[in-house]
Design a protein around this motif. Structure first.
Motif, PDB file in Angstrom:
ATOM      1  N   TYR A 198      62.036  11.990 -23.688  1.00  0.00           N
ATOM      2  CA  TYR A 198      61.825  11.325 -24.966  1.00  0.00           C
ATOM      3  C   TYR A 198      62.363  12.212 -26.068  1.00  0.00           C
ATOM      4  O   TYR A 198      62.134  13.420 -26.072  1.00  0.00           O
ATOM      5  N   SER A 199      63.063  11.630 -27.016  1.00  0.00           N
ATOM      6  CA  SER A 199      63.531  12.411 -28.154  1.00  0.00           C
ATOM      7  C   SER A 199      62.344  12.722 -29.062  1.00  0.00           C
ATOM      8  O   SER A 199      61.298  12.068 -29.006  1.00  0.00           O
ATOM      9  N   ARG A 224      62.149  12.128 -32.121  1.00  0.00           N
ATOM     10  CA  ARG A 224      61.944  10.951 -32.980  1.00  0.00           C
ATOM     11  C   ARG A 224      61.124   9.877 -32.265  1.00  0.00           C
ATOM     12  O   ARG A 224      60.215   9.276 -32.830  1.00  0.00           O
ATOM     13  N   ASN A 225      61.467   9.628 -30.988  1.00  0.00           N
ATOM     14  CA  ASN A 225      60.703   8.649 -30.218  1.00  0.00           C
ATOM     15  C   ASN A 225      59.261   9.094 -30.048  1.00  0.00           C
ATOM     16  O   ASN A 225      58.330   8.275 -30.133  1.00  0.00           O
ATOM     17  N   HIS A 279      57.357   8.293 -33.146  1.00  0.00           N
ATOM     18  CA  HIS A 279      57.047   6.858 -33.236  1.00  0.00           C
ATOM     19  C   HIS A 279      55.872   6.497 -32.320  1.00  0.00           C
ATOM     20  O   HIS A 279      54.959   5.768 -32.723  1.00  0.00           O
ATOM     21  N   ILE A 280      55.907   7.005 -31.107  1.00  0.00           N
ATOM     22  CA  ILE A 280      54.831   6.723 -30.155  1.00  0.00           C
ATOM     23  C   ILE A 280      53.531   7.366 -30.630  1.00  0.00           C
ATOM     24  O   ILE A 280      52.461   6.744 -30.575  1.00  0.00           O
ATOM     25  N   CYS A 324      61.563   2.518 -30.959  1.00  0.00           N
ATOM     26  CA  CYS A 324      62.183   3.745 -30.463  1.00  0.00           C
ATOM     27  C   CYS A 324      63.690   3.552 -30.534  1.00  0.00           C
ATOM     28  O   CYS A 324      64.232   2.704 -29.833  1.00  0.00           O
ATOM     29  N   LYS A 337      63.041   2.121 -24.349  1.00  0.00           N
ATOM     30  CA  LYS A 337      61.990   1.230 -24.841  1.00  0.00           C
ATOM     31  C   LYS A 337      60.734   1.497 -24.024  1.00  0.00           C
ATOM     32  O   LYS A 337      60.789   1.564 -22.802  1.00  0.00           O
TER      33      LYS A 337
END
Length: 120
Positions: free
Chosen positions: A4-5, A7-8, A11-12, A51, A56
């Motif tokens: 996962y980045s 940024r992702n 978001h999560i 994401c 996704k």
């Protein structure tokens, strides 16, 4: 497994924080109701998270409070003869470039307490 980045993950993480905040808005609700709130809010918030890129994450939940019950011959005490298997089943699916690459599930037991830290 893809990573996962940052940024992702943000978001999560924001989605999880929103889910917890929404689920526990009324902490005086009964334990089963709070768990039901989590079952509703976690998937709702995770599935709204955007994401960027080809990754996704989708989530689902099942309210399993008080059912099913399980019994075990090696329980440390004779009573109770059976216990609930859990309260909340969270299911997560990772999709990369339109292809499911991973499924994970987490079965949780929830307890409502009046103080922290909790002593079992």
């Amino acid at each position: 497994m893809p990573f996962y980045s940052r940024r992702n993950m943000m978001h999560i993480g924001d989605a999880v924080a929103s889910a917890l905040s929404n689920a526990f808005k009324h902490p005086t609700q009964s334990e089963p109701q709070l768990v039901a709130n989590l079952v509703f809010e976690f998937p709702k918030q995770i599935n709204k998270a955007i994401c960027p890129g080809t990754m996704k994450v989708t989530a689902g939940g099942v309210f399993v409070h008080s059912r099913p019950f399980v019994a075990c011959k090696s329980f440390p005490q004779p009573t109770p003869a059976s216990v609930e298997i859990g309260d909340l089943l969270l299911i997560r699916t990772l999709v990369v470039s339109g292809k499911v690459v991973e499924n994970r599930a987490l079965l949780l037991q929830a307890k409502k307490t009046d103080s922290i830290p909790v002593i079992p």
